[in-house]
Design a protein around this motif. Sequence first.
Motif, PDB file in Angstrom:
ATOM      1  N   ASN A  57       0.830  -1.205   0.000  1.00  0.00           N
ATOM      2  CA  ASN A  57       0.000   0.000   0.000  1.00  0.00           C
ATOM      3  C   ASN A  57       0.871   1.264   0.000  1.00  0.00           C
ATOM      4  O   ASN A  57       0.567   2.242  -0.698  1.00  0.00           O
ATOM      5  CB  ASN A  57      -0.909  -0.006   1.233  1.00  0.00           C
ATOM      6  CG  ASN A  57      -1.917   1.122   1.195  1.00  0.00           C
ATOM      7  OD1 ASN A  57      -2.720   1.234   0.263  1.00  0.00           O
ATOM      8  ND2 ASN A  57      -1.875   1.978   2.212  1.00  0.00           N
ATOM      9  N   LEU A  58       1.968   1.227   0.775  1.00  0.00           N
ATOM     10  CA  LEU A  58       2.867   2.386   0.804  1.00  0.00           C
ATOM     11  C   LEU A  58       3.509   2.607  -0.562  1.00  0.00           C
ATOM     12  O   LEU A  58       3.572   3.749  -1.049  1.00  0.00           O
ATOM     13  CB  LEU A  58       3.939   2.190   1.879  1.00  0.00           C
ATOM     14  CG  LEU A  58       4.951   3.331   1.992  1.00  0.00           C
ATOM     15  CD1 LEU A  58       4.279   4.601   2.485  1.00  0.00           C
ATOM     16  CD2 LEU A  58       6.097   2.951   2.920  1.00  0.00           C
ATOM     17  N   LEU A  59       3.992   1.541  -1.177  1.00  0.00           N
ATOM     18  CA  LEU A  59       4.603   1.664  -2.503  1.00  0.00           C
ATOM     19  C   LEU A  59       3.596   2.169  -3.530  1.00  0.00           C
ATOM     20  O   LEU A  59       3.920   3.003  -4.391  1.00  0.00           O
ATOM     21  CB  LEU A  59       5.182   0.310  -2.942  1.00  0.00           C
ATOM     22  CG  LEU A  59       6.420  -0.185  -2.188  1.00  0.00           C
ATOM     23  CD1 LEU A  59       6.797  -1.587  -2.653  1.00  0.00           C
ATOM     24  CD2 LEU A  59       7.592   0.768  -2.411  1.00  0.00           C
ATOM     25  N   ALA A  90       6.220   9.411   6.886  1.00  0.00           N
ATOM     26  CA  ALA A  90       6.028  10.020   8.208  1.00  0.00           C
ATOM     27  C   ALA A  90       4.753   9.494   8.848  1.00  0.00           C
ATOM     28  O   ALA A  90       4.722   9.175  10.045  1.00  0.00           O
ATOM     29  CB  ALA A  90       5.985  11.543   8.077  1.00  0.00           C
ATOM     30  N   ALA A  91       3.686   9.406   8.050  1.00  0.00           N
ATOM     31  CA  ALA A  91       2.418   8.886   8.576  1.00  0.00           C
ATOM     32  C   ALA A  91       2.549   7.431   8.996  1.00  0.00           C
ATOM     33  O   ALA A  91       2.028   7.010  10.038  1.00  0.00           O
ATOM     34  CB  ALA A  91       1.320   9.041   7.529  1.00  0.00           C
ATOM     35  N   GLU A  92       3.260   6.624   8.194  1.00  0.00           N
ATOM     36  CA  GLU A  92       3.410   5.205   8.510  1.00  0.00           C
ATOM     37  C   GLU A  92       4.247   4.998   9.769  1.00  0.00           C
ATOM     38  O   GLU A  92       3.969   4.110  10.579  1.00  0.00           O
ATOM     39  CB  GLU A  92       4.053   4.481   7.324  1.00  0.00           C
ATOM     40  CG  GLU A  92       3.130   4.298   6.133  1.00  0.00           C
ATOM     41  CD  GLU A  92       1.947   3.405   6.455  1.00  0.00           C
ATOM     42  OE1 GLU A  92       2.119   2.429   7.216  1.00  0.00           O
ATOM     43  OE2 GLU A  92       0.844   3.689   5.980  1.00  0.00           O
ATOM     44  N   GLY A  97       4.176   3.145  15.273  1.00  0.00           N
ATOM     45  CA  GLY A  97       4.479   3.323  16.698  1.00  0.00           C
ATOM     46  C   GLY A  97       3.235   3.241  17.555  1.00  0.00           C
ATOM     47  O   GLY A  97       3.234   2.599  18.616  1.00  0.00           O
ATOM     48  N   LEU A  98       2.162   3.876  17.117  1.00  0.00           N
ATOM     49  CA  LEU A  98       0.900   3.817  17.872  1.00  0.00           C
ATOM     50  C   LEU A  98       0.300   2.418  17.852  1.00  0.00           C
ATOM     51  O   LEU A  98      -0.243   1.950  18.864  1.00  0.00           O
ATOM     52  CB  LEU A  98      -0.090   4.824  17.277  1.00  0.00           C
ATOM     53  CG  LEU A  98       0.242   6.308  17.473  1.00  0.00           C
ATOM     54  CD1 LEU A  98      -0.713   7.174  16.665  1.00  0.00           C
ATOM     55  CD2 LEU A  98       0.170   6.682  18.951  1.00  0.00           C
ATOM     56  N   CYS A 127      -2.540  10.803  11.746  1.00  0.00           N
ATOM     57  CA  CYS A 127      -2.687  11.875  10.745  1.00  0.00           C
ATOM     58  C   CYS A 127      -2.397  13.239  11.354  1.00  0.00           C
ATOM     59  O   CYS A 127      -1.742  14.082  10.721  1.00  0.00           O
ATOM     60  CB  CYS A 127      -4.094  11.853  10.150  1.00  0.00           C
ATOM     61  SG  CYS A 127      -4.399  10.487   9.005  1.00  0.00           S
ATOM     62  N   MET A 128      -2.869  13.474  12.585  1.00  0.00           N
ATOM     63  CA  MET A 128      -2.631  14.758  13.225  1.00  0.00           C
ATOM     64  C   MET A 128      -1.141  14.984  13.463  1.00  0.00           C
ATOM     65  O   MET A 128      -0.628  16.092  13.249  1.00  0.00           O
ATOM     66  CB  MET A 128      -3.392  14.838  14.551  1.00  0.00           C
ATOM     67  CG  MET A 128      -4.909  14.789  14.405  1.00  0.00           C
ATOM     68  SD  MET A 128      -5.565  16.135  13.373  1.00  0.00           S
ATOM     69  CE  MET A 128      -5.205  17.541  14.400  1.00  0.00           C
ATOM     70  N   ILE A 129      -0.438  13.941  13.889  1.00  0.00           N
ATOM     71  CA  ILE A 129       1.010  14.074  14.091  1.00  0.00           C
ATOM     72  C   ILE A 129       1.714  14.284  12.749  1.00  0.00           C
ATOM     73  O   ILE A 129       2.667  15.052  12.638  1.00  0.00           O
ATOM     74  CB  ILE A 129       1.561  12.829  14.825  1.00  0.00           C
ATOM     75  CG1 ILE A 129       0.961  12.731  16.227  1.00  0.00           C
ATOM     76  CG2 ILE A 129       3.084  12.896  14.916  1.00  0.00           C
ATOM     77  CD1 ILE A 129       1.377  11.498  16.995  1.00  0.00           C
ATOM     78  N   GLN A 130       1.215  13.595  11.713  1.00  0.00           N
ATOM     79  CA  GLN A 130       1.777  13.783  10.378  1.00  0.00           C
ATOM     80  C   GLN A 130       1.625  15.235   9.932  1.00  0.00           C
ATOM     81  O   GLN A 130       2.572  15.838   9.410  1.00  0.00           O
ATOM     82  CB  GLN A 130       1.081  12.866   9.375  1.00  0.00           C
ATOM     83  CG  GLN A 130       1.529  13.081   7.935  1.00  0.00           C
ATOM     84  CD  GLN A 130       0.538  12.526   6.933  1.00  0.00           C
ATOM     85  OE1 GLN A 130      -0.557  12.121   7.303  1.00  0.00           O
ATOM     86  NE2 GLN A 130       0.926  12.508   5.675  1.00  0.00           N
ATOM     87  N   TYR A 131       0.453  15.824  10.148  1.00  0.00           N
ATOM     88  CA  TYR A 131       0.236  17.217   9.749  1.00  0.00           C
ATOM     89  C   TYR A 131       1.139  18.158  10.536  1.00  0.00           C
ATOM     90  O   TYR A 131       1.633  19.159  10.007  1.00  0.00           O
ATOM     91  CB  TYR A 131      -1.225  17.604   9.956  1.00  0.00           C
ATOM     92  CG  TYR A 131      -2.211  16.737   9.197  1.00  0.00           C
ATOM     93  CD1 TYR A 131      -1.874  16.218   7.943  1.00  0.00           C
ATOM     94  CD2 TYR A 131      -3.455  16.433   9.733  1.00  0.00           C
ATOM     95  CE1 TYR A 131      -2.771  15.428   7.249  1.00  0.00           C
ATOM     96  CE2 TYR A 131      -4.358  15.637   9.032  1.00  0.00           C
ATOM     97  CZ  TYR A 131      -4.004  15.132   7.799  1.00  0.00           C
ATOM     98  OH  TYR A 131      -4.891  14.350   7.113  1.00  0.00           O
ATOM     99  N   LEU A 132       1.356  17.830  11.807  1.00  0.00           N
ATOM    100  CA  LEU A 132       2.260  18.643  12.629  1.00  0.00           C
ATOM    101  C   LEU A 132       3.682  18.575  12.077  1.00  0.00           C
ATOM    102  O   LEU A 132       4.375  19.604  11.989  1.00  0.00           O
ATOM    103  CB  LEU A 132       2.228  18.153  14.078  1.00  0.00           C
ATOM    104  CG  LEU A 132       3.195  18.844  15.046  1.00  0.00           C
ATOM    105  CD1 LEU A 132       2.863  20.331  15.153  1.00  0.00           C
ATOM    106  CD2 LEU A 132       3.150  18.174  16.419  1.00  0.00           C
TER     107      LEU A 132
END
Length: 438
Positions: A57-59, A90-92, A97-98, A127-132
């Motif tokens: 999915n990432l690729l 970054a999102a992955e 981790g979560l 997603c929120m951490i990714q946006y940050l």
Amino acid sequence: MAWLIGWGFLDVFLRYRFLDKMLGARFRYAYVWFWIGNFVYGQMNARFSLAVTVGENLLYLCGCGFLLNVFLFHGSAVKKAFFTLWIYCAAELVANGLLIFFHGMAVADGRRGCSETEMDILGITACMIQYLMMEILQRKLYLLKRDFTDKNAVSLLCVIVFNYAAVSKITDLYSGISDWPGETALAAAVPCSLIAFGGAALHVYVLVKLEAGLLERLAGQQYQLMGRHLETVKEQYELTMKMRHDIRNHGLCLAQLLSDGKIEEASDYLEQLNIQIEQGKPAVQTGSAFADALLNPKYRRAREQGIDIRVSMKAPEKEQIAPVDLCCLLANALDNAVEACGRRSGKDKGAGWIRLKAGAHGNYWIMEIQNSIFTPVICQDGKYMSSKRNQACGTGIKNIKTIVERYEGVLDIQCDSYFSLSVMLALPPAAKKKPPAS
């Protein structure tokens, strides 16, 4: 269902906003095409299961996102690849981790995995951490994005790929975590989750270090530029003080000549005095103190060598083209021209000529420098060879190319009976000057 649609629109908008600020959209309604593209390749994956596993999915997302970004945004392919991979990786990293931590908590609580609600919370938090992280990257590199080179992008790509590969391996170790004892699962989940978050923190750290390196390099360039400017100002000041010191003597001499009735001698003396005053004025005035400080010494030295040099230039605003970049462009172009004029043989008559013209035309700043040549310019495979070494392009041309690429401009080099170098740079809107206070 409605909140998922709204979340999807927000996600696409924030990613587009980030890419637009870092790369610049190529089309007026690029956001519409960006949303359509994301919708199409997202639906294709959902309907035809083109990518099943997390890695696939990432690729798939990175590949489709990269192709879409190539079409919609400015910049080199390397930079587009970096920003595309950075967004999704970054999102992955945060999600992994979560996931490890939430899964360990669930097993410790006697369940076989996370509930659907927990997975939704996990996804939103990631997603929120990714946006940050995207906001941090944007703030760190927005003002320095023109100094962010392909070499920087490649080095950061290596860090991203390594981080993601390491965290993915750690996540794979948890494929059988549901069968572990609860306390063991939680004890292992905490450090592994911290490692995953450490990878995300490393993403931000390398950007902070990159910003520091870029600022240090720019500070060095500014220091050299300021040194040249101060040197020219010092020369002008010394000349002015010398003229002020001698002006009384000149006045006494003129008064004596006039009192003796020597009108013609006084006229000749005054003409010579005017010539000296004119020689003290800057020969080149571009509207930029930095460009003037650079060009005037080079102009005088060229004149001293007998070169017929003429400069007609209007410098852009410093908010449009950084003074360091402008002076780097001018210095390398003019140095190459002066050097070419100095390669004359004993049979050649004259010291050659240089013509420099530059100014704004619409939304572009165009510079053209032409100079005479006394030795043939070698061109191999469409690349001009350096006269000092057997390789394509000298350092001057490479520096000019770097500036042109930084501003996503156009460089054109022609060589026939004379050498011609033309540069066209897109100009961002100049900041409006505030009216003076009454």
